[in-house]
Motif scaffolding. Sequence first.
Motif, short mmCIF file in Angstrom:
data_model
loop_
_atom_site.label_atom_id
_atom_site.label_comp_id
_atom_site.label_asym_id
_atom_site.label_seq_id
_atom_site.Cartn_x
_atom_site.Cartn_y
_atom_site.Cartn_z
N PRO A 187 -22.62 10.63 0.61
CA PRO A 187 -23.10 11.92 0.10
C PRO A 187 -22.53 13.07 0.92
CG PRO A 187 -24.78 10.92 1.49
CD PRO A 187 -23.64 9.93 1.42
N LEU A 188 -22.64 14.29 0.41
CA LEU A 188 -22.12 15.45 1.13
C LEU A 188 -23.10 15.99 2.15
CD1 LEU A 188 -20.38 17.43 -1.76
CD2 LEU A 188 -19.30 16.16 0.12
N MET A 189 -24.36 15.68 1.95
CA MET A 189 -25.39 16.25 2.82
C MET A 189 -26.61 15.35 2.76
SD MET A 189 -27.15 20.03 2.49
CE MET A 189 -25.64 20.96 2.66
N GLY B 117 -16.88 13.30 5.21
CA GLY B 117 -16.03 14.35 5.76
C GLY B 117 -14.83 14.56 4.85
N ASN B 118 -14.09 15.64 5.07
CA ASN B 118 -12.94 15.92 4.22
C ASN B 118 -11.90 14.79 4.28
OD1 ASN B 118 -12.77 17.03 6.91
ND2 ASN B 118 -10.89 18.09 6.34
N HIS B 119 -11.70 14.20 5.47
CA HIS B 119 -10.72 13.11 5.57
C HIS B 119 -11.18 11.85 4.83
CE1 HIS B 119 -7.78 14.73 8.54
NE2 HIS B 119 -8.78 15.58 8.73
N ASP B 120 -12.51 11.61 4.82
CA ASP B 120 -13.03 10.43 4.11
C ASP B 120 -12.75 10.54 2.61
OD1 ASP B 120 -14.18 9.44 6.52
OD2 ASP B 120 -15.88 10.80 6.24
N TRP B 121 -13.04 11.71 2.07
CA TRP B 121 -12.85 11.87 0.63
C TRP B 121 -11.37 12.01 0.25
CZ3 TRP B 121 -17.18 14.82 -2.46
CH2 TRP B 121 -18.31 13.98 -2.49
N ALA B 122 -10.58 12.60 1.15
CA ALA B 122 -9.14 12.70 0.86
C ALA B 122 -8.52 11.29 0.85
CB ALA B 122 -8.44 13.56 1.91
N PRO C 255 -23.34 23.84 6.19
CA PRO C 255 -24.26 23.70 5.04
C PRO C 255 -23.80 24.52 3.84
CG PRO C 255 -25.31 24.87 6.88
CD PRO C 255 -24.02 24.35 7.39
N ARG C 256 -22.99 25.57 4.07
CA ARG C 256 -22.50 26.38 2.95
C ARG C 256 -21.31 25.71 2.26
NH1 ARG C 256 -20.98 32.36 4.51
NH2 ARG C 256 -19.65 31.27 6.01
N ASP C 257 -20.48 25.06 3.03
CA ASP C 257 -19.28 24.42 2.48
C ASP C 257 -19.07 23.13 3.28
OD1 ASP C 257 -16.80 23.58 1.70
OD2 ASP C 257 -15.78 25.49 2.06
N SER C 258 -19.71 22.06 2.77
CA SER C 258 -19.89 20.87 3.60
C SER C 258 -18.60 20.15 3.94
CB SER C 258 -20.87 19.91 2.92
OG SER C 258 -20.42 19.61 1.62
N LEU C 259 -17.52 20.38 3.19
CA LEU C 259 -16.29 19.66 3.50
C LEU C 259 -15.25 20.48 4.27
CD1 LEU C 259 -15.72 17.58 0.25
CD2 LEU C 259 -16.42 16.74 2.49
N ILE D 195 -27.81 5.19 13.86
CA ILE D 195 -26.70 6.14 14.06
C ILE D 195 -26.69 7.11 12.90
CG2 ILE D 195 -24.19 6.35 14.01
CD1 ILE D 195 -24.06 3.72 15.57
N TRP D 196 -26.59 8.39 13.22
CA TRP D 196 -26.32 9.40 12.20
C TRP D 196 -24.86 9.77 12.36
CZ3 TRP D 196 -30.99 13.18 13.39
CH2 TRP D 196 -32.18 12.53 13.06
N CYS D 197 -24.07 9.49 11.33
CA CYS D 197 -22.63 9.75 11.39
C CYS D 197 -22.31 10.99 10.55
CB CYS D 197 -21.85 8.52 10.88
SG CYS D 197 -20.08 8.79 10.83
N LEU D 198 -21.61 11.94 11.15
CA LEU D 198 -21.39 13.24 10.52
C LEU D 198 -20.05 13.35 9.79
CD1 LEU D 198 -22.76 15.61 13.35
CD2 LEU D 198 -24.02 14.19 11.73
#
Length: 241
Positions: free
Chosen positions: A104-106, A62-67, A119-123, A32-35
């Motif tokens: 990771p972010l990417m 994702g932004n919610h994961d890091w928040a 790709p320019r602003d991954s979150l 699985i590739w999870c985005l």
Amino acid sequence: MRCAILADIHANLSAFEAVLRDIEGRQGVQEIWCLGDIVGYGPDPSPCIALLQQQPHTCIAGNHDWAAVGKLDIADFNPYAAEACRWTQEQLGREDVEYLERLPLMLTRGDFTVVHGSPRDSLWEYVVSTWSASDNFHHFDTRYCLIGHSHVPAVFEEIGEACKSGEMPATLKLGGNRLIINPGSVGQPRDGDPRAAYAIYDQGENALTHYRIPYDIEETQRRMTREGLPDYLVQRLANGW
Ligand code: ZN
């Protein structure tokens, strides 16, 4: 090689389980590739992280994961997302936090760059127009880029300096122009179709197949209501937006 591409699970265990059952039924999927955005909005953050970890997978943040683990400021969230995020923070165990912190972010897998937003602003950046997609083609080196974040399935095709957008077809043949591809959201679709969305990449066929999977929406809604999550977030699942 066959890989399932899942974005924006958003702690919706019922939807995630339905998608995993569908993947199993199709056989031959190795990874699985999870985005990103495993958590946030939904009622089962910790079980969703645990279930993902049981699968062979790679995942980006994702932004919610890091928040949810304090790596992003929820001041940038809308009030409903912020409330769900504060609730999520209380549900996570130490191992959940460590897992989300390390995402990771990417990452790159073969011909694919994998990010959450762009790709320019991954979150944070939403790629929902040809205008933002054309700029973003300059921000990754691979032939294809997989994104989530908008929860709307879409394909953006680079044509010289221009760009064309379209809906995600049932089968997306690869091998032509460079593409930015959004498979849609597992746990909170926003394209008017409430069914869970995901895709399978088949390297041999050189194609992506897109699937919509019905799941027990009311079960997720009941659990959200029981947990006191915002009613707006409960209702939108049935409408798919
Ligand atoms: Zn999301």
